[in-house]
Scaffold this motif. Structure first.
Motif, PDB file in Angstrom:
ATOM      1  N   ILE A  72       0.802  -0.184 -10.583  1.00  0.00           N
ATOM      2  CA  ILE A  72      -0.010  -0.588  -9.725  1.00  0.00           C
ATOM      3  C   ILE A  72      -0.138  -1.990  -9.795  1.00  0.00           C
ATOM      4  N   ASP A  80       0.803  -5.419  -7.307  1.00  0.00           N
ATOM      5  CA  ASP A  80      -0.288  -6.337  -6.838  1.00  0.00           C
ATOM      6  C   ASP A  80       0.175  -7.640  -7.129  1.00  0.00           C
ATOM      7  N   ARG A 120       1.894   1.892  -3.535  1.00  0.00           N
ATOM      8  CA  ARG A 120       0.722   2.237  -4.353  1.00  0.00           C
ATOM      9  C   ARG A 120       0.730   3.751  -4.114  1.00  0.00           C
ATOM     10  N   GLU A 162       0.790  -1.205   0.058  1.00  0.00           N
ATOM     11  CA  GLU A 162       0.027  -0.106  -0.078  1.00  0.00           C
ATOM     12  C   GLU A 162       0.881   1.167   0.090  1.00  0.00           C
TER      13      GLU A 162
END
Length: 186
Positions: A169, A173, A128, A125
């Protein structure tokens, strides 16, 4: 007549790649039940008045799958290195053997594995957020130069920045899914 606007997408991509590189480093420090010298990288030791990475005060080896050893070069540093490892939060109990510090890697239990996947999620996170901040910076550059470009050009550059963001992104992931799978392996 104004010059045509050219967004430096290579710079944006480089900054986003930096966030992913940082994520990889953070993931390497997460323990997965297998011994790895990289799990000691974030640990700093006070050496001669300044903080120094462990790999600069001794040789880090992985002689077997569940053991990491550190051969400390300066005998006076052994206790400082041991203390730094104990206080690092890795959950490893160092064993001294002269100037060699042995770190037996215990088997991870289910609860600890789940905890580590949450930590990995937090690291992802942060990455991101860093990528989104770079995206926001790119969008602001486009808005600043809005007067000198057509609506089509503006949409083109905005879609370029968004495409770059989506790509990074997705990479984050994928790295997260891979790391979580690695952590949960028994």
């Amino acid at each position: 007549m104004s010059e045509e606007f050219e967004l430096d997408t290579a710079d944006l991509a480089k900054r986003m790649d930096g966030a992913i590189s940082n994520l990889r480093t953070e993931f390497a420090s997460l323990r997965t039940g297998r011994a790895s010298g990289s799990m000691l990288e974030p640990i700093m030791v006070e050496s001669y008045g300044q903080m120094t990475p462990i790999n600069q005060v001794g040789t880090v080896n992985v002689p077997e799958p569940r053991m990491v050893t550190i051969n400390v070069w300066d005998k006076s540093m052994v206790n400082k290195v041991e203390k730094a490892i104990r206080e690092s939060g890795l959950g490893i109990n160092p064993q001294l053997n002269g100037t060699i510090i042995m770190l037996p890697i215990p088997e991870l239990n289910e609860e600890r594995r789940r905890e580590l996947t949450k930590v990995a999620g937090q690291y992802a996170e942060h990455a991101r957020v860093a990528v989104r901040n770079v995206r926001q910076d790119g969008m602001q550059q486009i808005k600043k130069n809005k007067d000198g470009m057509s609506d089509d050009d503006q949409k083109f550059w905005e879609s370029e920045v968004q495409e770059l963001t989506d790509k990074h992104i997705k990479l984050i992931d994928e790295h997260l899914a891979s790391k979580q799978e690695e952590i949960m392996q028994v």
